[in-house]
Write a protein that holds these residues in place. Structure first.
Motif, PDB file in Angstrom:
ATOM      1  N   LEU A  34     -82.754 103.429  33.734  1.00  0.00           N
ATOM      2  CA  LEU A  34     -82.094 102.868  34.663  1.00  0.00           C
ATOM      3  C   LEU A  34     -82.824 102.873  35.886  1.00  0.00           C
ATOM      4  O   LEU A  34     -82.231 102.998  36.651  1.00  0.00           O
ATOM      5  CB  LEU A  34     -80.731 103.960  35.335  1.00  0.00           C
ATOM      6  N   ALA A  35     -83.740 103.084  35.848  1.00  0.00           N
ATOM      7  CA  ALA A  35     -84.576 103.196  36.733  1.00  0.00           C
ATOM      8  C   ALA A  35     -85.077 101.904  37.865  1.00  0.00           C
ATOM      9  O   ALA A  35     -85.343 102.171  39.050  1.00  0.00           O
ATOM     10  CB  ALA A  35     -86.118 103.752  37.166  1.00  0.00           C
ATOM     11  N   GLU A  36     -84.241 101.014  37.398  1.00  0.00           N
ATOM     12  CA  GLU A  36     -84.868  99.180  37.508  1.00  0.00           C
ATOM     13  C   GLU A  36     -83.298  99.274  38.022  1.00  0.00           C
ATOM     14  O   GLU A  36     -83.504  97.713  38.914  1.00  0.00           O
ATOM     15  CB  GLU A  36     -85.535  97.787  37.122  1.00  0.00           C
ATOM     16  N   LEU A  37     -82.201  99.620  38.431  1.00  0.00           N
ATOM     17  CA  LEU A  37     -80.752  98.909  38.316  1.00  0.00           C
ATOM     18  C   LEU A  37     -81.316  99.337  40.213  1.00  0.00           C
ATOM     19  O   LEU A  37     -81.662  99.543  40.780  1.00  0.00           O
ATOM     20  CB  LEU A  37     -80.230 100.367  38.140  1.00  0.00           C
ATOM     21  N   PRO A  38     -80.237  98.319  40.465  1.00  0.00           N
ATOM     22  CA  PRO A  38     -79.749  97.867  41.881  1.00  0.00           C
ATOM     23  C   PRO A  38     -79.407  99.070  41.890  1.00  0.00           C
ATOM     24  O   PRO A  38     -78.540  99.979  41.671  1.00  0.00           O
ATOM     25  CB  PRO A  38     -79.072  96.193  41.743  1.00  0.00           C
ATOM     26  N   GLY A  39     -78.813  99.383  43.193  1.00  0.00           N
ATOM     27  CA  GLY A  39     -78.016 100.032  44.064  1.00  0.00           C
ATOM     28  C   GLY A  39     -76.636  99.833  43.492  1.00  0.00           C
ATOM     29  O   GLY A  39     -76.263  98.721  42.844  1.00  0.00           O
ATOM     30  N   ALA A  40     -76.223 100.810  42.829  1.00  0.00           N
ATOM     31  CA  ALA A  40     -75.130 101.064  42.106  1.00  0.00           C
ATOM     32  C   ALA A  40     -73.819 102.177  42.487  1.00  0.00           C
ATOM     33  O   ALA A  40     -74.133 102.747  43.534  1.00  0.00           O
ATOM     34  CB  ALA A  40     -75.116 101.730  40.476  1.00  0.00           C
ATOM     35  N   ILE A  41     -72.482 101.801  41.936  1.00  0.00           N
ATOM     36  CA  ILE A  41     -71.553 102.877  42.632  1.00  0.00           C
ATOM     37  C   ILE A  41     -71.406 103.557  40.962  1.00  0.00           C
ATOM     38  O   ILE A  41     -70.727 102.903  39.680  1.00  0.00           O
ATOM     39  CB  ILE A  41     -70.068 102.138  42.641  1.00  0.00           C
ATOM     40  N   SER A  42     -70.852 104.399  40.889  1.00  0.00           N
ATOM     41  CA  SER A  42     -70.054 105.097  39.305  1.00  0.00           C
ATOM     42  C   SER A  42     -68.630 105.275  39.455  1.00  0.00           C
ATOM     43  O   SER A  42     -68.394 106.014  40.626  1.00  0.00           O
ATOM     44  CB  SER A  42     -70.763 107.080  39.179  1.00  0.00           C
ATOM     45  N   VAL A  43     -68.234 105.224  38.728  1.00  0.00           N
ATOM     46  CA  VAL A  43     -66.980 105.022  38.708  1.00  0.00           C
ATOM     47  C   VAL A  43     -66.093 105.674  37.103  1.00  0.00           C
ATOM     48  O   VAL A  43     -66.349 105.235  35.849  1.00  0.00           O
ATOM     49  CB  VAL A  43     -66.222 103.362  38.047  1.00  0.00           C
ATOM     50  N   PHE A  44     -65.347 107.067  37.663  1.00  0.00           N
ATOM     51  CA  PHE A  44     -64.509 107.326  37.126  1.00  0.00           C
ATOM     52  C   PHE A  44     -63.187 107.215  36.302  1.00  0.00           C
ATOM     53  O   PHE A  44     -62.554 106.904  37.455  1.00  0.00           O
ATOM     54  CB  PHE A  44     -64.726 108.863  37.271  1.00  0.00           C
ATOM     55  N   GLY A  45     -62.434 108.265  35.439  1.00  0.00           N
ATOM     56  CA  GLY A  45     -61.264 108.081  35.557  1.00  0.00           C
ATOM     57  C   GLY A  45     -60.995 108.173  33.812  1.00  0.00           C
ATOM     58  O   GLY A  45     -61.852 108.404  32.993  1.00  0.00           O
ATOM     59  N   SER A  46     -59.968 108.413  33.417  1.00  0.00           N
ATOM     60  CA  SER A  46     -58.964 108.711  32.433  1.00  0.00           C
ATOM     61  C   SER A  46     -59.736 107.996  31.246  1.00  0.00           C
ATOM     62  O   SER A  46     -59.597 106.903  30.810  1.00  0.00           O
ATOM     63  CB  SER A  46     -57.885 108.759  32.541  1.00  0.00           C
ATOM     64  N   VAL A  73     -72.292  98.990  38.364  1.00  0.00           N
ATOM     65  CA  VAL A  73     -71.660  99.471  38.033  1.00  0.00           C
ATOM     66  C   VAL A  73     -71.716 100.552  36.901  1.00  0.00           C
ATOM     67  O   VAL A  73     -71.995  99.858  35.914  1.00  0.00           O
ATOM     68  CB  VAL A  73     -69.668  99.084  37.467  1.00  0.00           C
ATOM     69  N   ILE A  74     -71.603 102.175  36.985  1.00  0.00           N
ATOM     70  CA  ILE A  74     -71.705 103.202  35.814  1.00  0.00           C
ATOM     71  C   ILE A  74     -70.291 103.343  35.416  1.00  0.00           C
ATOM     72  O   ILE A  74     -70.013 104.351  36.284  1.00  0.00           O
ATOM     73  CB  ILE A  74     -72.866 104.140  36.729  1.00  0.00           C
ATOM     74  N   THR A  75     -70.225 103.733  34.711  1.00  0.00           N
ATOM     75  CA  THR A  75     -69.992 104.149  34.272  1.00  0.00           C
ATOM     76  C   THR A  75     -69.501 105.627  32.922  1.00  0.00           C
ATOM     77  O   THR A  75     -70.777 105.244  32.170  1.00  0.00           O
ATOM     78  CB  THR A  75     -68.203 103.610  33.725  1.00  0.00           C
ATOM     79  N   GLY A  76     -68.339 106.389  32.538  1.00  0.00           N
ATOM     80  CA  GLY A  76     -69.535 106.875  31.699  1.00  0.00           C
ATOM     81  C   GLY A  76     -69.306 106.659  29.802  1.00  0.00           C
ATOM     82  O   GLY A  76     -69.716 107.359  29.280  1.00  0.00           O
ATOM     83  N   GLY A  77     -68.808 105.309  29.660  1.00  0.00           N
ATOM     84  CA  GLY A  77     -69.429 104.667  28.637  1.00  0.00           C
ATOM     85  C   GLY A  77     -68.011 104.503  27.800  1.00  0.00           C
ATOM     86  O   GLY A  77     -68.314 103.469  26.519  1.00  0.00           O
ATOM     87  N   GLY A  78     -67.089 105.167  27.947  1.00  0.00           N
ATOM     88  CA  GLY A  78     -66.040 105.217  27.168  1.00  0.00           C
ATOM     89  C   GLY A  78     -65.066 104.380  26.921  1.00  0.00           C
ATOM     90  O   GLY A  78     -64.710 103.715  27.520  1.00  0.00           O
ATOM     91  N   PRO A  79     -63.530 105.033  26.295  1.00  0.00           N
ATOM     92  CA  PRO A  79     -62.153 103.173  26.575  1.00  0.00           C
ATOM     93  C   PRO A  79     -61.936 103.770  28.188  1.00  0.00           C
ATOM     94  O   PRO A  79     -62.332 104.055  28.869  1.00  0.00           O
ATOM     95  CB  PRO A  79     -61.918 104.519  25.076  1.00  0.00           C
TER      96      PRO A  79
END
Length: 249
Positions: free
Chosen positions: A65-77, A104-110
């Motif tokens: 992840l070190a070379e990612l540009p600015g990111a936002i983490s999105v959370f939800g069910s 865009v960073i998420t927990g990777g799930g459904p």
């Protein structure tokens, strides 16, 4: 003159920085145990070995992840069904964040996580999923371009904060609340700075906001200014504008 009992020379064993005496002395040497092919394999389940696995997870996460540009983490069910208004809101948010130049960073799930990753991918943005090893885990969703699976929640949560410039939190359950309150605590205690937190879905979050104001703050467990640590909205463009403004974009 004989030494007092407490000063009598002790039998010692030094294993790197560890000192062992009396009944805690182990037979053999570290190298001997390393090279012994018939030795007990339980060592792979001990705490010192876990430290190495924890270290390796940090190294892999930082490297990916070190070379990612600015990111936002999105959370939800993870339980949000495809095609529902919440799912579509996640798609729209992912797309709008990518259009604004954020990864865009998420927990990777459904569920909502998949929705945000889908929106980011459709907008040609960078779609990231940080998965976790769980008994019921469904794996990294198909819309993730960079995925990392973690064994340890605390390593994963570090990545969410370290490589994100803000959070957008859609309706979710205990995991979502855990991530939300950790972020609020980090901002409140100034462990992180300039870190916008947006709660998306006024109807869903209004009860929590009322409880914070009317119970937690009213009883002196938090201060009135803590309500300024987050924003609440129903509008995708407003959510993106909020995180963009506070991150200097």
């Amino acid at each position: 003159m004989s030494n007092p009992e407490g000063l009598r020379a002790l039998e010692e064993q030094r294993l790197g920085p560890v000192l062992r005496r009396r009944e805690q002395i182990r037979p053999g040497t570290t190298d001997q145990r390393l090279l012994d092919t018939e030795g007990d394999s339980q060592w792979v389940h001990t705490d010192p070995w876990r430290v190495m696995r924890i270290q390796s997870e940090f190294v892999e996460g930082f490297g990916a992840l070190a070379e990612l540009p600015g990111a936002i983490s999105v959370f939800g069910s993870a339980r949000t069904p495809v095609g529902t208004p919440e799912y579509e809101a996640g798609v729209q948010l992912g797309r709008a964040l990518a259009d604004a130049g954020f990864a865009v960073i998420t927990g990777g799930g459904p569920g909502v996580m998949e929705a945000a990753n889908k929106g980011a991918r459709e907008a040609k943005g960078i779609s990231v999923g940080l998965g976790i090893e769980l008994p019921f885990e469904q794996g990294i969703n198909a819309h993730v371009d960079i995925g990392v699976n973690f064994r340890y929640f605390f390593v994963r949560k570090t990545m969410f904060v370290k490589y994100a410039q803000g959070f957008v939190v859609l309706p979710g359950g205990l995991g979502t609340l855990d991530e939300l309150f950790e972020a609020l605590t980090l901002v409140q205690t100034r462990k992180v700075t300039r870190f916008p937190i947006v709660l998306f879905g006024k109807d869903y979050w209004s009860g929590l906001v009322d409880w914070l104001r009317d119970t937690v703050i009213a009883q002196g467990k938090a201060s009135e200014r803590d309500l300024m640590l987050f924003h609440v909205t129903d509008d995708v463009d407003e959510a993106v504008a909020m995180v963009s403004k506070e991150t200097g974009r």
